[in-house]
Design a protein around this motif. Sequence first.
Motif, PDB file in Angstrom:
ATOM      1  N   ASN A  15      -9.042  66.962  46.218  1.00 52.21           N
ATOM      2  CA  ASN A  15      -9.713  66.185  47.080  1.00 52.21           C
ATOM      3  C   ASN A  15     -10.737  66.975  48.324  1.00 52.21           C
ATOM      4  OD1 ASN A  15      -9.258  62.993  47.192  1.00 52.21           O
ATOM      5  ND2 ASN A  15      -7.339  64.173  46.715  1.00 52.21           N
ATOM      6  N   GLY A  19     -14.869  67.147  48.564  1.00 58.30           N
ATOM      7  CA  GLY A  19     -15.578  66.845  49.788  1.00 58.30           C
ATOM      8  C   GLY A  19     -16.387  67.983  49.947  1.00 58.30           C
ATOM      9  N   ARG A 132     -10.591  63.711  52.376  1.00 56.23           N
ATOM     10  CA  ARG A 132     -11.015  64.709  51.874  1.00 56.23           C
ATOM     11  C   ARG A 132     -11.233  65.816  52.623  1.00 56.23           C
ATOM     12  NH1 ARG A 132     -15.313  62.766  47.395  1.00 56.23           N
ATOM     13  NH2 ARG A 132     -13.928  64.118  45.888  1.00 56.23           N
TER      14      ARG A 132
END
Length: 289
Positions: A15, A19, A132
């Motif tokens: 995650n 991002g 994120r």
Amino acid sequence: MKTIGFLGFGEASYNIAGGLREEGFEAIHAYDAAWETPPAAAMIAERAAETAVTLHPSAEALVAAVDIVICSISANAAVPVARRVAPFLRHGQLYVDLNSAGPDTKVQVEKLMPEGVIFVDVAVMGTVPGNRHKVPMLASGPGAAAFAELGNSLGMKITALDGPTGKASASKMFRSIFMKGYVMLLLEAVIAGRSFGIEEDVLSSIGQSLKTDDFRRTASDLMCRAIIHAERREHEMDEVVATLRSLGLDATMSVAGKEKLAWCSAQGLRDYFGGKPPADFQQIFAALR
């Protein structure tokens, strides 16, 4: 441009990498010990492809390819993995321990770092999926400021704390006392409520009691009243525990609450404050000393 390598490519790394990629940062690498072990291998490969992360076949290869090593694995593996990769680390690299481990573990990892490798103790202070790379983080240790400067330039939310390795992870551990305990308290309460068909009423009542626009003030008031009325509330918890046991229900959290109230009584806090709640919870510390 600095390069980042994730040592472990589980949910958090995936995650955060996604991002950072959305921010336009492309120099992202990863290694995961399960990269060739089904069924995890397929998921790792899929995640890497989705985030355009360069996968490496070994920890040594990953470390050789990046400037910043971010270790994100299981806390119980933090020390063994650091020991394993330490011989490959080089002068000037940042080694960022992102694991949910306590301060003592982070200090152990730091001691394994070769001379010239800059260690960073990082605590993730929220849920990574959804947030994120913007999940709030605390950083401490020798490389905290450098990591925060780089990360925040990429849209991350890192607060560098003054102080040694362990300060950031201690904050997370102590936060977990409440956050993990709070969830289990809720679970114990609604399971008990279910036995009378009042679980929704119980939850609604708790919600009303905790509704606040100033959490610090509410928390302080709750603690300050609790230490004064600890003995009476301990006896009330005796009744709670007895009720749960009569229903054949687990009373772990209720027993713990009763025992903490008994501890408060044993500290003589009611007498110390003359039977009146102190104005602020900070005053409790002097009484405990």
